[in-house]
Each structure stands twice: as structure tokens, then as C-alpha cells.
Design an enzyme around this catalytic site. Structure first.
Site, PDB file in Angstrom:
ATOM      1  N   GLY A  19     -13.377  -3.513   1.044  1.00  0.00           N
ATOM      2  CA  GLY A  19     -14.746  -3.013   1.160  1.00  0.00           C
ATOM      3  C   GLY A  19     -15.065  -1.962   0.108  1.00  0.00           C
TER       4      GLY A  19
ATOM      5  N   LYS B 255     -16.574 -12.798   5.085  1.00  0.00           N
ATOM      6  CA  LYS B 255     -17.464 -11.670   5.363  1.00  0.00           C
ATOM      7  C   LYS B 255     -18.696 -11.763   4.474  1.00  0.00           C
ATOM      8  CE  LYS B 255     -13.720  -8.944   5.299  1.00  0.00           C
ATOM      9  NZ  LYS B 255     -13.043  -7.737   4.908  1.00  0.00           N
TER      10      LYS B 255
ATOM     11  N   ARG C  70       0.825  -1.220   0.000  1.00  0.00           N
ATOM     12  CA  ARG C  70       0.000   0.000   0.000  1.00  0.00           C
ATOM     13  C   ARG C  70       0.853   1.261   0.000  1.00  0.00           C
ATOM     14  NH1 ARG C  70      -5.096  -1.601   3.926  1.00  0.00           N
ATOM     15  NH2 ARG C  70      -6.287  -2.604   2.276  1.00  0.00           N
TER      16      ARG C  70
ATOM     17  N   GLY D 137      -8.370  -8.006   1.037  1.00  0.00           N
ATOM     18  CA  GLY D 137      -7.074  -8.132   1.695  1.00  0.00           C
ATOM     19  C   GLY D 137      -6.556  -9.557   1.740  1.00  0.00           C
TER      20      GLY D 137
HETATM   21  P1  ADP Z   1     -11.002 -10.876   1.679  1.00  0.00           P
HETATM   22  O1  ADP Z   1     -10.095 -10.245   2.724  1.00  0.00           O
HETATM   23  O2  ADP Z   1     -10.251 -11.404   0.511  1.00  0.00           O
HETATM   24  O3  ADP Z   1     -12.137  -9.976   1.322  1.00  0.00           O
HETATM   25  P2  ADP Z   1     -12.510 -12.233   3.727  1.00  0.00           P
HETATM   26  O4  ADP Z   1     -11.917 -11.306   4.724  1.00  0.00           O
HETATM   27  O5  ADP Z   1     -13.961 -12.143   3.450  1.00  0.00           O
HETATM   28  O6  ADP Z   1     -11.680 -12.164   2.353  1.00  0.00           O
HETATM   29  O7  ADP Z   1     -12.264 -13.727   4.185  1.00  0.00           O
HETATM   30  C1  ADP Z   1     -10.990 -14.258   4.392  1.00  0.00           C
HETATM   31  C2  ADP Z   1     -11.026 -15.270   5.503  1.00  0.00           C
HETATM   32  O8  ADP Z   1     -12.017 -16.242   5.220  1.00  0.00           O
HETATM   33  C3  ADP Z   1      -9.736 -16.035   5.668  1.00  0.00           C
HETATM   34  O9  ADP Z   1      -9.173 -15.690   6.908  1.00  0.00           O
HETATM   35  C4  ADP Z   1     -10.169 -17.506   5.642  1.00  0.00           C
HETATM   36  O10 ADP Z   1      -9.585 -18.260   6.675  1.00  0.00           O
HETATM   37  C5  ADP Z   1     -11.643 -17.418   5.879  1.00  0.00           C
HETATM   38  N1  ADP Z   1     -12.356 -18.564   5.316  1.00  0.00           N
HETATM   39  C6  ADP Z   1     -12.445 -18.925   4.037  1.00  0.00           C
HETATM   40  N2  ADP Z   1     -13.160 -20.054   3.907  1.00  0.00           N
HETATM   41  C7  ADP Z   1     -13.537 -20.417   5.144  1.00  0.00           C
HETATM   42  C8  ADP Z   1     -14.309 -21.485   5.672  1.00  0.00           C
HETATM   43  N3  ADP Z   1     -14.821 -22.415   4.873  1.00  0.00           N
HETATM   44  N4  ADP Z   1     -14.491 -21.523   7.010  1.00  0.00           N
HETATM   45  C9  ADP Z   1     -13.959 -20.568   7.803  1.00  0.00           C
HETATM   46  N5  ADP Z   1     -13.241 -19.544   7.370  1.00  0.00           N
HETATM   47  C10 ADP Z   1     -13.025 -19.466   6.067  1.00  0.00           C
HETATM   48 MG    MG Z   2     -10.293 -10.019   4.811  1.00  0.00          MG
END
Ligand code: ADP
Ligand code: MG
Length: 407
Positions: free
Chosen positions: A382, A206, A46, A359
Site C-alpha cells: 500500500g 485489491k 522484512r 506482498g
Molecule cells: P499484491 O499483494 O501483489 O498487491 P493483491 O493483494 O492485490 O496483490 O492481489 C493478490 C491476490 O489476487 C492473490 O491472492 C490472487 O489469488 C488474487 N487474484 C489474482 N487474479 C485473480 C482473479 N482473476 N480472480 C480472483 N483472484 C485473483
Molecule cells: Mg496482497
């Protein structure tokens, strides 16, 4: 497509490239919300992303005042000082970067008044000020008093109406930074004019944050591939057993709506057909593969299975545009990384245009050494989702319109 000059009209906001900055003090909101480790910067992506705007301003004879938040401090937590960020930025640009003791105040004003053209001052963590997240009007005014011109280059924070992202822009001529501009152009091109087929890959944890994107893309995408914890709200909506899997209860109703909408649309919504299970959210837990999606009691789905990963990779290979947000499983735990790795490799190899945000998704790409094979890696999680959903971002709305702005 919108690359180079053609895209600016589509964006509609005044660019830092057209801002009169010579001999002026320019306050730049950047997104230096970086991960820290052992008192240093663990990942400077970043910081590097903000350098083109900072260098443009220095070259044009501006004194540069940078503002950013870091983490979510409750008070002046010293561990969340921007000190390590100032040091890292200084190394990257090969110039001294001073750190102000606060965001505003008499000593900060004195420092900004002493700045020469080309010099850089970083203000201390904006969230040390309680008025920042409240978008306090007085704080915004005091901030504006530090500079002659405002530039917002913090795309990752543009969906927040805070004093440094929105309030301050009402008191100064306000321009878009180069990174923010590029983010908006890349993401709105996918939203408004994608090469087809458009494949949206959505995962992560999320769920309720992301379901809005699904609702929008049901009408727009050709295929939607669901993975991560996101799939379990769908499985619950369909009446499957989910065992101990992470299920965001309030997402189930939304998932049902998305399933209904998908029914009547030409978009194909795909869910996993097999899973990798664990007994606990732990790298050393017992694991097993499940051919199917009914998760037994005492087990949780922590990754998509190999059949799903192969099927998703094939769809991605045939895409004109791929938009990926959210890992397919708990990739930070070794036994549950395969699904995310397969999707990451497929996106990296895809001949279509590829855009990745979020992220953790970006962290996965970095870990697999694939980030430089993606066409656009968004610095906004977000913010990128809200833009893709078609929402107006307050940090962008507050900027000057491009109309009539001349260099
Ligand atoms: P991003 O940061 O790419 O937007 P998120 O923050 O929504 O993604 O989600 C990332 C998290 O989701 C990771 O820490 C991962 O461990 C968790 N995750 C993914 N699949 C599962 C699952 N089936 N059960 C629990 N946690 C999960
Ligand atoms: Mg995340």
C-alpha cells in the site's frame, strides 16, 4: 539517476546516517509484519531488510529499541507476539535481542534504561495497544519517553498515521532509516524520471486500492498492462459478460473513467484478450481456456490466457522501466499460475529497470526463484502505491527535513 549521494536532496528528509546517536537510546520503527507458520517466522525478508539500519546504529554506539506491529490483533492475542521475530533477528545479527513485555509501561522503561550501547531490545507488538492505530497522543508521548532519537525504517507502514509511525515523531528528533530512504528514492525515481518506455503492469485483487495508480499513470506511462481480478471491472465497464469472476462493483465506475482517460492519452492501456477459467476458486476445479473475454455463466476468470501472457511479455522485454504490482491470476492455485509466471519471468529477464511491489507479487517472485533478478523489490504494498500516486505519506512527512542536519 539518483543513486548514492545525489539522491538525498530529492528525498529531502534527514537520514539516520546524519543522526547523532552515540551513547543515546534510539527508537526505530521497523516493519516486522512477517508471515508466521508453526510458531516461527515463515519469511524473514522484512527482518533482513531492516538490518542495515540496526547495524549502523549498533556500530555507532547507540542502544537500539525496535518497535513494530504484527498482524491485526484484536486484543493481546499471544499468537501475534513478536517473540519468534526477536529470536530470528537475534540469529541474523548474532546478538541477543530481548523482547519487552509491552510497547510502553514501567517494566518497559526499566528495560530501556538498562540498555548498553550496541544492545537491542524489541518492544512487543505495537497493535496490542489500542492507541497505536488511533495515533493516540498520550501513547506517542510515552513512547517518545523511552528514547532520545527516533528513526523510521518501516516503509511498509509509512502510509499510516499511527502512534509508532507518526505521533512519536513529533516528540523526538526524527530521521529516515536506510531502507525507508532507499524505498523512497527507488520509487520516486520511477514516478518522476523513468527511462522510457515506462510499462506499468497491474493486477491482483485489491482493485479500488489500485485504480488511483492507474489514473495517475495514464498520464505518465507508455503502456499499462492489466491482469488479475483487476481486468474484470474494465470488462464490465465495456459491457462484457464476466460470469462468476471476482468483480469489485465499486471499481467499475473508476474503470470507466480510466478507459475514457486512456482514450485521449498517448498511453496504451492493454487488457487481456484470452483467459483461463475455473468453475471454483480451487486448485482441483474444472478448468478451460477461453479465446476471448466473455466469461460464460458458472465460470470465473482466474488467470490471463497464453496469448495475453505472450503479448505482455513482449511489451515488458522492450521496456526502459517496468513497474509491476499485482499477480496476473490466482497464482497460488497451480492451474492458474502460468500468466503470473510468464510475467514474472519477463520482468526478471527485462533489460530495463525493474521495480516490483505488493506482498503477493513479491511472494510469487520468491516462489518462482526470481526475486534476486529484480532491480528493486519493494517491502511496501500500500505504501509503495500511495507514493507512486504522488500522495504524501504521514510517516515520512513527520520526519525532519534534511536541510541543516549535520553529522
Ligand atoms: P499484491 O499483494 O501483489 O498487491 P493483491 O493483494 O492485490 O496483490 O492481489 C493478490 C491476490 O489476487 C492473490 O491472492 C490472487 O489469488 C488474487 N487474484 C489474482 N487474479 C485473480 C482473479 N482473476 N480472480 C480472483 N483472484 C485473483
Ligand atoms: Mg496482497
Amino acid at each position: 539517476m539518483s543513486d548514492g549521494d545525489g539522491g538525498e536532496a530529492a528525498f529531502g528528509k534527514a537520514s539516520v546516517r546524519d543522526a547523532p546517536v552515540e551513547g543515546r537510546r534510539v527508537l526505530v520503527r521497523v516493519d516486522f509484519n512477517v508471515p508466521l507458520e508453526d510458531g516461527g517466522v515463515a519469511d524473514d525478508t522484512r527482518i533482513r531488510a531492516a538490518i542495515p539500519t540496526i547495524e549502523l546504529l549498533r556500530e555507532r554506539g547507540a542502544a537500539v529499541i525496535l518497535a513494530s506491529h504484527l498482524g491485526r490483533p484484536k486484543d493481546r492475542e499471544p499468537e501475534l507476539s513478536l517473540r519468534p521475530v526477536a529470536d530470528r533477528l537475534g540469529e541474523l545479527i548474532g546478538a541477543e535481542v530481548k523482547l519487552a513485555p509491552g510497547l510502553v509501561g514501567d517494566d518497559v522503561t526499566a528495560l530501556t534504561e538498562g540498555l548498553e550501547p550496541g544492545e537491542v531490545l524489541l518492544l512487543e507488538n505495537s497493535r496490542y495497544e489500542p492507541g497505536e492505530t488511533k495515533n493516540d497522543a498520550e501513547l506517542a508521548e510515552r513512547l517518545a519517553g523511552l528514547a532520545d532519537v527516533y528513526v523510521n525504517d518501516a516503509f511498509g507502514a509509512a502510509h499510516r498515521a499511527h502512534a509508532t509511525t507518526e505521533g512519536v515523531a513529533r516528540h523526538l528528533p526524527a530521521y529516515a532509516g536506510l531502507l525507508l530512504e532507499r524505498e523512497v528514492l527507488e520509487l520516486s525515481a520511477v514516478r518522476d524520471d523513468p527511462s522510457r518506455p515506462l510499462v506499468v503492469v497491474l493486477g491482483g485483487a485489491k482493485v479500488s486500492d489500485k485504480v488511483g495508480v492507474l489514473e495517475r499513470f495514464i498520464d505518465v506511462a507508455d503502456e499499462i498492462l492489466v491482469g488479475g481480478a483487476m481486468c474484470f471491472v474494465f470488462f464490465r465497464a465495456q459491457g462484457h459478460e464476466t460470469g462468476a469472476s471476482l468483480v469489485e462493483e465499486e471499481g467499475i465506475e473508476l474503470a470507466r473513467r480510466v478507459l475514457d482517460a486512456a482514450e485521449g492519452s498517448r498511453c496504451e492501456l492493454r487488457l487481456p484478450t484470452d483467459l483461463v477459467l475455473g468453475e471454483e476458486f480451487d486448485a482441483r476445479t474444472e478448468t478451460r481456456e477461453l479465446d476471448g473475454v466473455d466469461v460464460p455463466d458458472g465460470w470465473m476468470g482466474l488467470d490471463v490466457g497464453p496469448e495475453t501472457a505472450t503479448a505482455y511479455a513482449e511489451v515488458i522485454a522492450g521496456a526502459g522501466t517496468v513497474l509491476w504490482n499485482g499477480p496476473m491470476g490466482a497464482f497460488e492455485l497451480g492451474p492458474f499460475a502460468a500468466g503470473t509466471r510468464a510475467v514474472a519471468e519477463a520482468v526478471a529477464a527485462a533489460p530495463g529497470r525493474t521495480v516490483v511491489g505488493g506482498g503477493d507479487s513479491v511472494a510469487a517472485l520468491e516462489e518462482f526463484g526470481l526475486a534476486d533478478r529484480i532491480d528493486w523489490v519493494s517491502t511496501g504494498g500500500g505504501a509503495s502505491l500511495e507514493l507512486l500516486e504522488g500522495k504524501a505519506l504521514p510517516g515520512i512527512e513527520a520526519l525532519r527535513d534534511a536541510e541543516g542536519v549535520k553529522a
